[in-house]
Design an enzyme around this catalytic site. Structure first.
Site, mmCIF file in Angstrom:
data_model
loop_
_atom_site.group_PDB
_atom_site.id
_atom_site.type_symbol
_atom_site.label_atom_id
_atom_site.label_comp_id
_atom_site.label_asym_id
_atom_site.label_seq_id
_atom_site.Cartn_x
_atom_site.Cartn_y
_atom_site.Cartn_z
ATOM 1 N N ASN A 181 0.797 -1.235 0.000
ATOM 2 C CA ASN A 181 0.000 0.000 0.000
ATOM 3 C C ASN A 181 0.831 1.288 0.000
ATOM 4 O O ASN A 181 0.399 2.302 -0.528
ATOM 5 C CB ASN A 181 -1.002 -0.008 1.171
ATOM 6 C CG ASN A 181 -0.335 -0.162 2.509
ATOM 7 O OD1 ASN A 181 0.829 -0.553 2.599
ATOM 8 N ND2 ASN A 181 -1.070 0.143 3.564
ATOM 9 N N THR A 260 0.369 -13.308 8.468
ATOM 10 C CA THR A 260 1.788 -13.382 8.080
ATOM 11 C C THR A 260 2.670 -12.955 9.247
ATOM 12 O O THR A 260 3.737 -13.538 9.474
ATOM 13 C CB THR A 260 2.079 -12.507 6.838
ATOM 14 O OG1 THR A 260 1.117 -12.821 5.841
ATOM 15 C CG2 THR A 260 3.459 -12.746 6.280
ATOM 16 N N GLU A 278 4.383 -4.416 12.056
ATOM 17 C CA GLU A 278 3.368 -3.398 11.774
ATOM 18 C C GLU A 278 2.236 -4.111 11.059
ATOM 19 O O GLU A 278 2.309 -4.378 9.857
ATOM 20 C CB GLU A 278 3.946 -2.303 10.874
ATOM 21 C CG GLU A 278 5.057 -1.492 11.490
ATOM 22 C CD GLU A 278 4.577 -0.552 12.587
ATOM 23 O OE1 GLU A 278 3.350 -0.443 12.815
ATOM 24 O OE2 GLU A 278 5.428 0.066 13.231
ATOM 25 N N CYS A 312 -3.488 0.679 6.862
ATOM 26 C CA CYS A 312 -3.603 -0.150 8.063
ATOM 27 C C CYS A 312 -4.212 0.597 9.241
ATOM 28 O O CYS A 312 -4.940 0.035 10.037
ATOM 29 C CB CYS A 312 -2.238 -0.665 8.452
ATOM 30 S SG CYS A 312 -1.059 0.666 8.630
ATOM 31 N N GLU A 492 7.909 2.399 14.503
ATOM 32 C CA GLU A 492 8.615 3.028 13.397
ATOM 33 C C GLU A 492 8.481 4.538 13.592
ATOM 34 O O GLU A 492 7.553 5.004 14.262
ATOM 35 C CB GLU A 492 8.005 2.590 12.056
ATOM 36 C CG GLU A 492 8.145 1.086 11.889
ATOM 37 C CD GLU A 492 7.957 0.569 10.478
ATOM 38 O OE1 GLU A 492 6.890 0.827 9.896
ATOM 39 O OE2 GLU A 492 8.870 -0.116 9.982
HETATM 40 N N1 LIG Z 1 0.692 -1.578 10.492
HETATM 41 C C1 LIG Z 1 1.145 -1.139 9.336
HETATM 42 O O1 LIG Z 1 2.006 -0.261 9.295
HETATM 43 C C2 LIG Z 1 0.615 -1.700 8.044
HETATM 44 C C3 LIG Z 1 -0.052 -2.911 7.985
HETATM 45 N N2 LIG Z 1 -0.501 -3.396 6.775
HETATM 46 C C4 LIG Z 1 -1.269 -4.622 6.753
HETATM 47 O O2 LIG Z 1 -0.849 -5.423 5.650
HETATM 48 C C5 LIG Z 1 -1.941 -6.127 5.067
HETATM 49 C C6 LIG Z 1 -1.938 -5.942 3.577
HETATM 50 O O3 LIG Z 1 -0.694 -6.187 3.047
HETATM 51 P P1 LIG Z 1 -0.324 -7.557 2.314
HETATM 52 O O4 LIG Z 1 0.863 -7.293 1.460
HETATM 53 O O5 LIG Z 1 -1.523 -8.137 1.690
HETATM 54 O O6 LIG Z 1 0.091 -8.458 3.572
HETATM 55 P P2 LIG Z 1 0.812 -9.877 3.569
HETATM 56 O O7 LIG Z 1 0.948 -10.224 4.994
HETATM 57 O O8 LIG Z 1 0.147 -10.828 2.676
HETATM 58 O O9 LIG Z 1 2.233 -9.610 2.925
HETATM 59 C C7 LIG Z 1 3.137 -8.669 3.442
HETATM 60 C C8 LIG Z 1 4.538 -9.025 2.995
HETATM 61 O O10 LIG Z 1 4.950 -10.265 3.567
HETATM 62 C C9 LIG Z 1 5.397 -11.175 2.564
HETATM 63 N N3 LIG Z 1 5.094 -12.516 3.036
HETATM 64 C C10 LIG Z 1 3.924 -13.181 2.927
HETATM 65 N N4 LIG Z 1 4.002 -14.385 3.542
HETATM 66 C C11 LIG Z 1 5.261 -14.473 4.047
HETATM 67 C C12 LIG Z 1 5.952 -15.471 4.808
HETATM 68 N N5 LIG Z 1 5.377 -16.613 5.158
HETATM 69 N N6 LIG Z 1 7.229 -15.225 5.166
HETATM 70 C C13 LIG Z 1 7.829 -14.061 4.849
HETATM 71 N N7 LIG Z 1 7.230 -13.084 4.132
HETATM 72 C C14 LIG Z 1 5.957 -13.288 3.733
HETATM 73 C C15 LIG Z 1 4.658 -10.716 1.342
HETATM 74 O O11 LIG Z 1 5.276 -11.179 0.161
HETATM 75 C C16 LIG Z 1 4.690 -9.217 1.492
HETATM 76 O O12 LIG Z 1 5.940 -8.690 1.094
HETATM 77 C C17 LIG Z 1 -3.155 -5.571 5.739
HETATM 78 O O13 LIG Z 1 -3.643 -6.488 6.687
HETATM 79 C C18 LIG Z 1 -2.681 -4.326 6.449
HETATM 80 O O14 LIG Z 1 -3.384 -3.984 7.584
HETATM 81 C C19 LIG Z 1 -0.280 -2.721 5.640
HETATM 82 C C20 LIG Z 1 0.393 -1.519 5.661
HETATM 83 C C21 LIG Z 1 0.865 -0.916 6.866
HETATM 84 C C1 LIG Z 2 0.749 7.343 5.918
HETATM 85 N N1 LIG Z 2 -0.371 6.834 6.678
HETATM 86 C C2 LIG Z 2 -0.317 7.363 8.038
HETATM 87 C C3 LIG Z 2 -1.601 7.284 6.071
HETATM 88 C C4 LIG Z 2 -0.388 5.374 6.689
HETATM 89 C C5 LIG Z 2 0.856 4.708 7.201
HETATM 90 C C6 LIG Z 2 0.689 3.264 7.553
HETATM 91 C C7 LIG Z 2 0.532 2.342 6.387
HETATM 92 O O1 LIG Z 2 1.566 2.017 5.772
HETATM 93 O O2 LIG Z 2 -0.603 1.930 6.093
#
Ligand SMILES: NC(=O)C1=CN([C@@H]2O[C@H](COP(=O)(O)OP(=O)(O)OC[C@H]3O[C@@H](n4cnc5c(N)ncnc54)[C@H](O)[C@@H]3O)[C@@H](O)[C@H]2O)C=CC1
Ligand SMILES: C[N+](C)(C)CCCC(=O)O
Length: 518
Positions: A181, A260, A278, A312, A492
């Site tokens: 994202n 994950t 995160e 997120c 972070e």
């Molecule tokens: N808290 C935060 O800062 C953020 C959290 N998110 C969360 O991420 C999710 C969406 O992102 P996605 O890419 O779909 O998540 P995802 O968990 O499917 O993948 C994230 C990353 O992990 C890798 N990955 C997947 N399985 C793995 C494994 N078994 N071992 C090592 N690496 C692995 C993927 O290739 C990707 O690079 C949402 O649930 C969202 O809330 C997204 C952005 C920011």
């Molecule tokens: C930049 N912000 C605050 C809108 C989102 C940052 C967290 C994320 O990667 O989803």
């Protein structure tokens, strides 16, 4: 010497001629043949692996690149390359590292529009937003550049002239694993503190958005980092696993989903490696009747519709005090209907395309289920097909506001990661705090009110790592960001992140004789 005004117009043209920098910026025209791995200071094809993934332009549904997934050997080569660069980088002073990080920030600022264009093409978010993401990215590098020179331990006086001191030391090779994202920004949020502390990094972006991070790697080299300090491996689950299991990886910083995150922690546990997680969220945004209504409406839109809702920390459970429910809802719906959806590279677009077809289908299913469970679609939620024929296979939908929601509905409990806001009425402060906290997540929360005591009381009671008062989803890099509960741990941004990319060595110095007990 060529006078500066004469040189200036040449610069963009020169940049277009340089290999690796050539690109067309119109939607539907970009494609990339260059390798997407980056190791030892250069783009290259992975040494092994080779499973091919297609990379899409969400705005058109076109394939714009083919991704070769890295195998175990390539991951090892990337880690070894980082290990060699770590030896040089970790010996440099904080001020020396500061200068290189500042130079990287300067180059990013200079190439801002071009990087933002890449981000928009590969992610689907509006160019307007992508530019803001790139700004946050270089600001993050500037911020940690500023801290690099003042990272220090303490001196502790002991009896008899003896003393101790602490050294803040880097961890070694850190693995960064990113979501799709905020591809460039996530990489900067991880790389900036890691590199400022003297670490090296191997970064694996999401296979959906592999493109802009390689540009970051090029910029780091150009800024003067040792070759190999920041490497990029590409791929999905398997590549990520090779990276997490690698014995020379000292730390894993992960942004992604909760399931994950669990697997990452399991892998890290095997090697006793610290992790930053995160993860997702389902954050509450609480609107009290004494709020400044227009600000609260703006806040609710900011909390739900940035990056097509794929954020997120979004405040997707919008609790509204019953007294103003109708007025607030009417205004939010009116404003949501005005959001311009479409070609993300157009200047006036405010919502682009979702990341891919399966994700769009997933979001659509959440809306279908919400209706079945009794929620009312107050606006949007349907697929959107732009008039422009080149966009007809893009992954668009209209932003959606759901009314008549209750706390037990799936749309209120689960993270949708799309442009879907749920509105929930409440009557008392006590009630809303309890309902707001009734979730497995704890990433963020927000409150809108003019009553300052109430504002601070409510955020103090929220079980969430990032709280906003009278705003939402602004991201100053000076502030630590991260979750409570299932939303993860570690931080972070801000000074706090330094703790997660360094370790403390204590040195005890004897100035007298050894008094042995034997
Ligand atoms: N808290 C935060 O800062 C953020 C959290 N998110 C969360 O991420 C999710 C969406 O992102 P996605 O890419 O779909 O998540 P995802 O968990 O499917 O993948 C994230 C990353 O992990 C890798 N990955 C997947 N399985 C793995 C494994 N078994 N071992 C090592 N690496 C692995 C993927 O290739 C990707 O690079 C949402 O649930 C969202 O809330 C997204 C952005 C920011
Ligand atoms: C930049 N912000 C605050 C809108 C989102 C940052 C967290 C994320 O990667 O989803």
């Amino acid at each position: 010497m060529v006078p500066r005004p004469l040189l200036q117009p040449l610069v963009p043209r020169l940049r277009r001629l340089l290999p690796g920098l050539a690109m067309s910026s119109a939607t539907g025209s970009f494609s990339l043949q260059q390798p997407l791995n980056y190791r030892g200071g250069a783009r290259l094809q992975p040494a092994d692996g080779g499973q091919v993934e297609e990379v899409y332009e969400p705005a058109t549904g076109r394939v714009i690149a083919k991704l070769l997934c890295s195998g175990e050997k390539e991951v090892d080569l990337a880690v070894q390359s980082a290990k060699a660069a770590f030896k040089v980088w970790s010996q440099m002073s904080g001020m020396e590292r500061c200068r290189v990080l500042l130079e990287a920030a300067r180059i990013i600022r200079e190439q801002r529009d071009e990087i933002a264009t890449l981000e928009t093409i590969n992610n689907g978010k509006s160019i307007f937003e992508a530019r803001a993401d790139i700004d946050v990215s270089w600001q993050c590098l500037e911020y940690y550049a500023g801290l690099a020179g003042s990272l220090a331990g303490e001196h502790i006086q002991l009896p008899g002239g003896s003393f101790g001191y602490t050294r803040r030391e880097p961890l070694g090779v850190c693995a960064g694993i990113g979501a799709w994202n905020y591809p460039f920004q996530i990489a900067c949020w991880k790389a900036a503190p890691a590199l400022a502390c003297g670490n090296a990094m191997v970064f694996k972006p999401s296979p959906f958005t592999p493109i802009s991070v390689v540009r970051l790697a090029e910029i780091f080299t150009q800024a003067g980092m040792p070759k190999g300090l920041f490497n990029v491996v590409q791929g999905g689950v398997a590549t990520g696993q090779f990276l997490c299991h690698h014995p020379d990886v000292a730390k894993i910083s992960f942004t992604g989903s909760v399931p994950t995150g669990v697997k990452i922690m399991e892998m890290a546990a095997k090697g006793i490696k610290p992790v930053t997680l995160e993860l997702g969220g389902k954050s509450p945004l609480i609107i009290f009747s004494d709020c400044a209504l227009e600000n609260a409406v703006n806040g609710a839109l900011m909390a739900n519709f940035l990056t097509q809702g794929e954020v997120c920390c979004n405040g997707t459970r919008v609790f509204v005090e019953r007294k103003i429910l109708d007025t607030f809802t009417k205004e939010v719906v009116k404003r949501t209907q005005k959001i311009k959806v479409g070609d993300p590279l157009l200047e006036d677009t405010r919502m682009g395309a979702l990341i891919n077809r399966p994700h769009l289908d997933r979001v659509q299913n959440f809306i279908k289920q919400a209706k079945e469970q009794g929620a009312q679609v107050l606006c949007g939620g349907d697929l959107y097909v732009p008039d422009d024929p080149k966009l007809k296979n893009g992954f668009y939908m209209r932003p959606c506001v759901l009314g008549n929601c209750t706390d037990d509905m799936t749309c209120v409990k689960e993270e949708i990661f799309g442009p879907v806001m749920s509105i929930l009425p409440f009557d008392t402060e006590e009630e809303v705090v309890e309902r707001a906290n009734n979730t497995k997540f704890g990433l963020a929360g927000g409150v809108f009110t003019r009553d300052i005591q109430k504002a601070h009381r409510v955020v103090a009671a929220l079980n969430a790592g990032m709280c906003f008062i009278n705003n939402y989803n602004v991201s100053p890099v000076e502030l630590p960001f991260g979750g409570y509960k299932a939303s993860g741990f570690g931080r972070e941004n801000g000074r706090a992140a330094i703790e997660y990319y360094s370790q403390l060595k204590t040195v005890c110095v004897e100035m007298g004789d050894v008094e042995s007990v034997f």
